[in-house]
Design a protein around this motif. Structure first.
Motif, PDB file in Angstrom:
ATOM      1  N   SER A 209      52.829  -4.506   8.743  1.00 54.79           N
ATOM      2  CA  SER A 209      53.600  -5.192   7.702  1.00 54.79           C
ATOM      3  C   SER A 209      53.512  -6.692   7.990  1.00 54.79           C
ATOM      4  CB  SER A 209      55.053  -4.721   7.760  1.00 54.79           C
ATOM      5  OG  SER A 209      55.812  -5.260   6.726  1.00 54.79           O
ATOM      6  N   ASP A 210      53.231  -7.520   6.997  1.00 53.77           N
ATOM      7  CA  ASP A 210      52.944  -7.227   5.602  1.00 53.77           C
ATOM      8  C   ASP A 210      51.429  -7.158   5.414  1.00 53.77           C
ATOM      9  OD1 ASP A 210      55.672  -7.660   5.398  1.00 53.77           O
ATOM     10  OD2 ASP A 210      55.524  -9.441   4.204  1.00 53.77           O
ATOM     11  N   THR A 211      51.015  -6.332   4.465  1.00 55.20           N
ATOM     12  CA  THR A 211      49.578  -6.202   4.229  1.00 55.20           C
ATOM     13  C   THR A 211      49.290  -5.610   2.857  1.00 55.20           C
ATOM     14  OG1 THR A 211      47.520  -5.328   5.162  1.00 55.20           O
ATOM     15  CG2 THR A 211      49.432  -3.860   5.251  1.00 55.20           C
ATOM     16  N   SER A 212      48.159  -6.003   2.324  1.00 51.21           N
ATOM     17  CA  SER A 212      47.636  -5.319   1.147  1.00 51.21           C
ATOM     18  C   SER A 212      46.968  -4.029   1.628  1.00 51.21           C
ATOM     19  CB  SER A 212      46.609  -6.191   0.435  1.00 51.21           C
ATOM     20  OG  SER A 212      45.501  -6.390   1.291  1.00 51.21           O
ATOM     21  N   TYR A 213      46.567  -3.175   0.715  1.00 52.24           N
ATOM     22  CA  TYR A 213      45.798  -1.977   1.059  1.00 52.24           C
ATOM     23  C   TYR A 213      44.524  -2.433   1.748  1.00 52.24           C
ATOM     24  CZ  TYR A 213      43.162   2.325   0.602  1.00 52.24           C
ATOM     25  OH  TYR A 213      42.430   3.454   0.879  1.00 52.24           O
ATOM     26  N   ASN A 214      44.292  -1.928   2.953  1.00 49.73           N
ATOM     27  CA  ASN A 214      43.217  -2.483   3.782  1.00 49.73           C
ATOM     28  C   ASN A 214      42.625  -1.393   4.667  1.00 49.73           C
ATOM     29  OD1 ASN A 214      41.615  -3.982   5.495  1.00 49.73           O
ATOM     30  ND2 ASN A 214      43.326  -4.963   6.574  1.00 49.73           N
TER      31      ASN A 214
END
Lengths: 301, 301
Positions: A209-214
């Motif tokens: 966290s935090d992250t885009s779909y990766n």
């Protein structure tokens, strides 16, 4: 391993919700992960012993993940702390803390070590005899790391009955725990597995966290016991998630599925939704073992 | 004038006590005085409208008086604020805020103005048609100011009966409110006091925290309606107060007496004492009109 959620809501602290912060207790070592505003009060409310926190890991320099750090550092001083404190976080964190200490003319009476992170590759940032911590490079609007906590495999457990049966002297016990076979006076070799039990399986916990779909994090977090993955939004706000480099509950579940984790914990919820149960429902359409983080909730891993 | 105490305890935020912060409402202008960690949550709990705060006054750069400011500034952004925000505080406050905004890559979507203070003389730092704010230089371990808020004397009130009795046209009403005499068509001059009542007395409020006992503030705060004066300690800890440049309740009361204020409010209590009533008891041996600040308490001045 025990995880205590001090705060798991996105954006601003509110009357009944707190920004990101959690305590991971691994074999009686307390690791603080992120430190949003109000973390020190949440530590008190959850009766966490301040003096047992020696390492703080900051994922990124958005306020809801670090605005509580300067207050915690100051409070440690007021409480008379004298053991070292280590801060692991993005480059810049040292300047932010030191500027405020300097301008408030209040130095710490303990040693404060900064371990600033800049690499975009996963790296080991902490290791002792029981635990290894690695970064998980994430994709967000600023430089961000998740953290992978892995217990080391412990010693084998002595099979007392077998050891007594073979009349083995206690001076050999540590060798047995270390996995060695034993040569008896009779010349007979007793294989280790007859004298000991397998050690308790080493647990692992990944904080993302935090992250885009990766998908590039999958190889790092593969097979972990517990994955905490942010789910700021639901699929109905997919375009907002993609624009702000956050994830939806479905995306978090997809990562959990592809990484073959045992358990997914969701968190970092936007407060726009009526109930956080919606996150669980959406994630479970992809991956069954979903738990919801909530402020003050503890998980025995 | 209405004062709402958001926090009034010394040192660290705790489960049920908050560091210094208060809202002064003067004729519907909201002034925020100090901003310890958790202030934004206290604003929510006390149902203060965020958007009505346009001026923040920071007394000094000790954490319990400003660690909540960066969070509040960020939250204003998240809430979509677009009106200007003015921060009045010691030199250095701008660098602290701007560094954190820069490193978190999160700029405000409203204009943020810093008015940094360096003078050791009392000066006017804010003025509009209703209010004047002046600094009160204090003696503490770092550069510190208290703040004196003075309402301006308002217009005189029209005596409707008298005005109708003299058959005065409404186009003269503003002149009467401004204190002018009126010349009637008959040639008669009617003195203003026959046509209007005295305006409501202008109120004044002085905030003095943190500070040691300091008689040089007396000439600035003389005759104020309400004085908030820190009383971190009781006389039993006089030497500690003197060492840390804080005040005792008795010292706060002595200042109130010598400055001939109408009402004293105590605050900035050390949490070492069993009850804050002890502060009131001690102060009242010197000065009778003592009230105790407490988190969430409001005072109609």
């Amino acid at each position: 391993m025990k995880l205590t959620i001090l705060g798991c809501y996105a954006a601003t602290p509110r009357t009944f919700t707190n920004p990101t912060s959690q305590i991971l207790d691994i074999k009686n070592r307390l690791f603080l992960i992120d430190c949003g505003e109000g973390t020190q009060v949440q530590l008190r409310k959850n009766k966490i012993k301040f003096s047992k926190i020696n390492h703080v890991f900051i994922s990124h320099l958005h306020g809801d993940h670090f605005f509580g750090l300067i207050g915690l550092i100051s409070t440690f001083s007021l409480l008379g702390r004298n053991t070292d404190l280590h801060i692991h976080g993005p480059k810049g964190i040292k300047e932010i803390i030191m500027l405020q200490l300097r301008l408030s003319n209040s130095w710490t009476n303990y040693d404060l070590f900064f371990h600033e992170l800049e690499s975009t590759e996963s790296q080991i940032i902490y290791e002792d005899d029981k635990v290894i911590v690695k970064t998980i490079p994430l994709k967000h609007r600023v430089y961000t790391n998740g953290f992978l906590f892995q217990e080391k495999i412990g010693e084998r457990k002595l099979n007392i009955e077998a050891v007594q049966g073979f009349k083995i002297d206690s001076c050999y016990f540590q060798n047995i725990r270390n996995g060695k076979d034993i040569l008896l006076d009779s010349g007979q070799i007793v294989e280790n597995h007859k004298l000991s039990f397998d050690p308790v399986a080493a647990k692992s916990y990944a904080f993302c966290s935090d992250t885009s779909y990766n998908e590039s994090i999958i190889k790092i977090i593969e097979n972990v016991d517990v994955l905490y993955h942010e789910s700021t939004f639901l699929q109905s706000e997919e375009s907002l998630a993609s624009k702000t480099l956050h994830s939806t509950a479905k995306e978090a579940a997809t990562i959990a599925l592809k990484a073959n984790v045992k358990q997914l914990i969701l968190g970092h919820y936007s407060t726009r939704y009526e109930s956080i149960d919606l996150f669980k429902e959406e994630a479970q359409t992809i991956f069954p073992n979903v738990l919801l983080a909530d402020d003050g909730k503890s998980f025995d891993l």
